[in-house]
Every structure is written in structure tokens, then in C-alpha cells.
Write an enzyme that holds these catalytic residues in place. Structure first.
Site, PDB file in Angstrom:
ATOM      1  N   HIS A  12      -1.730  -9.725  -0.349  1.00  0.00           N
ATOM      2  CA  HIS A  12      -2.310  -8.966  -1.457  1.00  0.00           C
ATOM      3  C   HIS A  12      -2.343  -9.819  -2.717  1.00  0.00           C
ATOM      4  CE1 HIS A  12      -0.801  -4.985   0.548  1.00  0.00           C
ATOM      5  NE2 HIS A  12      -1.777  -5.573   1.222  1.00  0.00           N
ATOM      6  N   HIS A  62      -4.595  -2.032  -4.419  1.00  0.00           N
ATOM      7  CA  HIS A  62      -4.228  -3.390  -4.820  1.00  0.00           C
ATOM      8  C   HIS A  62      -5.402  -4.299  -4.510  1.00  0.00           C
ATOM      9  CE1 HIS A  62      -3.893  -4.204  -0.559  1.00  0.00           C
ATOM     10  NE2 HIS A  62      -3.100  -3.141  -0.451  1.00  0.00           N
ATOM     11  N   SER A 100       0.804  -1.231   0.000  1.00  0.00           N
ATOM     12  CA  SER A 100       0.000   0.000   0.000  1.00  0.00           C
ATOM     13  C   SER A 100       0.833   1.275   0.000  1.00  0.00           C
ATOM     14  CB  SER A 100      -0.932   0.015   1.222  1.00  0.00           C
ATOM     15  OG  SER A 100      -1.867  -1.027   1.149  1.00  0.00           O
TER      16      SER A 100
END
Length: 504
Positions: A433, A358, A102
Site C-alpha cells: 500500500h 488507501h 484495509s
């Protein structure tokens, strides 16, 4: 379950008629044709909604949940972001990482340059955790471009305010984890690097609205928290003895404010991240929608307009913990906030963009029937271990559980529980992620420039172009908003009709 069955029967009668689908498609076609008249106005206001970890599968599941919360089947529901006329895809990779974090992504969609994993507000020449690579590699954000242009600016998040996404709006740090000076290595402090919480107040003075969590990083070490005075884990952390601000800390005091009398607002509602919306104390903690409402009402007083960054940050945290119910309710709440922002602004002069930094390795499948609860079971047993499974699964994460040498039987546990951890294929303490592209939804001036597949760092360049801030301003010498002209046209038409009526 009966509720969804009844909805399914009622809906199916309409859907059996081909005219239902033809009519719906024709309405959609007429809307699409109306978009040929492009909105090329100068954007007075800019709003970026960032759903942290809100991949396409999360958007779809949140859509279904929103409908089911409203006693509908769910699949046919429209999210507020679904109503935006322009949609693109953004490639999320960091300069050094195929699957992004992030921090690097926030640098891309706020500062306009791709960056390394774990760094905020610095370019790819800066090396993570190496303080001496910071100076000379700083990059500024669209929030600063807007502030320099005379606009009011704000940040609203459900995480701590010095977390990865918001910090890229104001900080320059080779580590996203340097939340306060207590989190920094001694050599970095000696070399002159600053913690992120301190940069929030020093790098861009007079940010008009700042709301989220993170009190403990703003207070001297061992200072008791105003809300949890007897809990040591919530005490201040700062080693330099600084107390970084005077703030509102509860929902009651926030909603009591008259935005017409407020030019600067600091709201710190939790010691660290704000609580999940499902667990929120509705007496003491404001919702994301309530924070956005107040932020816009404070910011919109500026005749030059505003820039507002809004992060639904705990979507990401829910997924990392394997708690899909928490993540999806966070996404639905962010969608409510998007709807509220739409009511408080005009598409004529406000460019609103909704995207994610994401994705996650979250998905749902299993051939579930129409109207099935998004948190429910697939309508079959596994043909391998002959056990049921939930529609929602993760590719990896803490939901991996083996009982007596085989996969846990989910029928023996409460998979509707708010904190149920959905089953995962690979055991990890935290789910990861995902690396696929994320959606970008846009409406307002120059929204049509967000189309096709783009690098993620393209987003702030479009927003700045639309608002005539930052480096692309040559077109602004010739551009003009047609809103006054339209107002004059309607006014003139009304006068002509009135005169005509009197003459008759």
C-alpha cells in the site's frame, strides 16, 4: 496505436483554439456557481462506493483507460466520480501504522473511529490477534445505525464477503484473517471469539442484501462447492459443521429474480474472491454493475430508505500482484456501477460518496505523449541502462526482474498482456500500500460537508448526519426535505398556466 494517433490529430485541432479552453472553463464556472444553493435535505438513502486501493494515481489512470476503451485519447475523459460536485482528501493512517491496511481503514470509514492495523469493528484499545481484548472494545458501523433507524441495508463486494472492508460493517474481530473458524487459533475459539463469516449472519440479523464471494467459508469442511464440485481447494472450510445460508450462486439466477418480490438476497458467486472483471465468466458471474443494480432495486422499496456499501475490492488485489491492467479495469467497472447507481437514485434525496481506503505505490510517467495507451511505453530509453520502460511502474512488488545482471528489457515481452506484472523498483512477493491521502467524492444531501482535508473516520459521521441516524439527530427536529414543497410548487405552476390558458 493508430487509433490513438487519429484521435490525437482530431482533438488537437479543437485544442489549438483558445476559445475551446475558455468555453470549457466558463461552463465549469457556471456549474460551480450553481452549487451556492446547498442541498440540505435529509438523505433518505446513503451509498458508499469504496475502491479498495484506489489512490489518486489509480483514479487518473482509470480515467485515461475509460476514454481509450471508448476510442478517445483518454486524458480528457470524465469518470462518473469526476462529475461529483464535492471533493475532499482523507488521511488514511491507522492508529498504529503510518501506511494503513484495509481493516483499520474500514473501521474508520464505516464505524467512525480510527483503529489498529489488521483489526475490524473494534477500537484502538483492542490488540491484534488477542481475543481477550475484543469484549468492551467493539464499535458499531453506519450500516447498523441505518438498520436500527428502520432502513434497509446491503453489502456488495467483488472480494469474499468476510474480507477486510465488508467485515467492518458487521463484525468485531481482532484479526481480519479469522475468515472462518478453521482460520482461528484454538485458544481464541475457546475464549469465545467468533469467526467473521459467522458474525455476518449473527451480529446484525436480516441484512437485506449481501452479495460477493466467499462460499467456502460458509460451508462445513470438505463440502463440495456447487460450481466446482471436483476441486478440493474450493471445498467448505468450517469446523463447526454449520451451513450458514441459502444463496444464489450464478448470474443467470440473480438476473432472473424480480426485485419487487425479494426482501432478502444472499448471493455467493465464488468460493473465495470473485474473479477479475477481465477474466469474468459472463455466463456464470455477475458484474459489479449488475449486482449494484439488483441491490438498489431490492433496497429502494423501503419507504424509509436504505444504506448500501459497495466495494470494488479487486482493484487492490491487482495492484498487490503488480498487474496494473487488472487493477485499472476493476476501477473502470466500479465507475460503471457508480453511473448505474446514479440512474437508479436521485441526487435530491440520496447521498453518494466514493472514496478509497488507501493508495498503492503505483504510478505512471515518463513524458508519454497525448493519447498513448496507458499500458504503453514511455517515448524514450533509459539514459542509464539504455532500455525501454513502460509508463506504469511500481515502487515495489513482484515486477522486479533482473536478466543477466540487469533490468529486464520490456520490449522482449508482451507488456499489454492482462497479467503482465509492471516493473518495480524493489523486489517483493506482493506490492505494498501507499501512505498518501485518498480522494473523497460526494454528491447529494449534505455533500458539501465533505471538503478540504479530513481524518478518514469523519466520513460516516457526515453520512449519518445527512440521514439523521446515529448520534447527530438534534438538527433533524428542524430540518425537513423540501422535495414535497418543490413538487407542490411545480404542480401549482402547471395549474396556474393551464387556467391562464383557458381564460385566454
Amino acid at each position: 496505436r493508430l487509433r490513438f494517433t487519429v484521435t490525437l490529430l482530431r482533438t488537437s485541432e479543437h485544442e489549438k483554439d483558445p476559445a475551446f479552453w475558455h468555453s470549457w472553463a466558463q461552463r465549469t464556472l457556471r456549474t460551480a456557481l450553481s452549487l451556492q444553493d446547498l442541498n440540505k435535505n435529509i438523505a433518505k438513502n446513503l451509498i458508499l462506493f469504496l475502491g479498495d486501493g484506489m489512490g489518486v494515481s489509480t483514479v487518473t489512470a482509470a480515467r485515461i483507460l475509460k476514454g481509450q476503451l471508448n476510442r478517445q485519447s483518454g486524458e480528457e475523459t470524465e469518470l462518473e466520480m469526476d462529475k461529483f460536485p464535492y471533493v475532499a482528501l482523507a488521511k488514511t493512517y491507522n492508529t498504529d501504522s503510518q501506511v494503513a491496511d484495509s481493516a483499520g481503514t474500514a473501521t474508520a470509514f464505516l464505524c467512525g473511529v480510527k483503529a489498529n492495523w489488521g483489526t475490524v469493528g473494534v477500537n484502538a484499545a483492542a490488540v491484534r490477534n488477542q481475543c481477550n481484548t475484543t469484549t468492551g472494545n467493539e464499535v458499531t458501523s453506519i450500516l447498523k445505525w441505518a438498520k436500527d433507524a428502520g432502513k434497509s441495508v446491503g453489502i456488495v463486494t467483488t472480494t469474499r464477503l468476510n474480507h477486510a472492508t465488508p467485515s467492518a460493517a458487521y463484525a468485531h474481530s481482532v484479526s481480519r484473517d479469522w475468515f472462518s473458524d478453521a482460520d482461528m487459533p484454538r485458544e481464541a475459539l475457546q475464549a469465545g471469539c467468533k469467526d467473521i463469516a459467522r458474525q455476518l449472519f449473527e451480529n446484525i440479523p436480516d441484512i437485506n442484501v449481501i452479495m460477493g464471494g466467499g462460499r467456502r467459508y460458509m460451508l462445513p469442511k470438505n463440502t463440495s462447492d456447487v460450481e466446482y464440485p471436483n476441486e478440493a481447494k474450493h471445498q467448505g472450510t468450517r469446523l463447526d459443521g454449520r451451513d450458514l445460508g441459502v444463496y444464489v450462486w450464478n448470474r443467470r439466477d440473480l438476473l432472473a429474480l424480480n426485485p419487487n418480490n425479494v426482501d432478502y438476497l444472499l448471493g455467493l458467486f465464488e468460493p473465495s474472491d470473485m474473479t477479475y472483471d477481465l477474466e469474468r465468466d459472463k455466463e456464470s458471474d455477475p458484474s459489479l454493475t449488475e449486482m449494484v443494480d439488483m441491490a438498489i432495486k431490492v433496497l429502494r422499496k423501503n419507504p424509509r430508505g436504505f444504506y448500501l456499501l459497495v466495494e470494488g475490492g479487486r482493484i487492490d488485489h491487482g495492484h498487490h500482484e503488480g498487474k496494473a491492467k487488472q487493477a485499472l479495469h476493476e476501477a473502470v467497472e466500479m465507475d460503471r456501477a457508480i453511473g448505474r447507481a446514479g440512474l437508479l437514485t436521485s441526487e435530491w434525496d440520496t447521498l453518494t460518496v466514493v472514496t478509497a481506503d488507501h493508495s498503492h505505490v503505483f504510478n505512471f510517467g515518463g513524458y508519454t505523449m497525448r493519447g498513448t495507451s496507458i499500458f504503453g511505453l514511455a517515448p524514450m530509453l533509459s539514459d542509464i541502462d539504455h532500455k525501454p520502460f513502460t509508463s506504469i511502474v511500481y515502487g515495489n512488488g513482484p515486477g522486479y526482474k533482473v536478466v543477466n545482471g540487469t533490468r529486464e528489457n520490456v520490449s522482449t515481452i508482451d507488456f499489454y498482456n492482462d497479467n503482465y506484472q509492471a516493473q518495480a523498483a524493489v523486489p517483493l512477493s506482493l506490492e505494498t500500500h501507499g501512505g498518501e491521502d485518498v480522494a473523497v467524492f460526494a454528491k447529494g444531501p449534505m455533500a458539501h460537508l465533505l471538503h478540504g482535508v479530513h481524518e478518514q473516520n469523519y466520513i460516516p459521521h457526515v453520512m449519518a448526519y445527512a440521514a439523521c441516524i446515529g448520534q447527530n439527530q438534534r438538527h433533524c427536529l428542524y430540518a425537513r426535505s423540501e422535495a414535497p414543497e418543490l413538487s407542490l410548487t411545480w404542480s401549482s405552476l402547471f395549474t396556474l398556466l393551464t387556467v391562464g390558458h383557458l381564460l385566454c
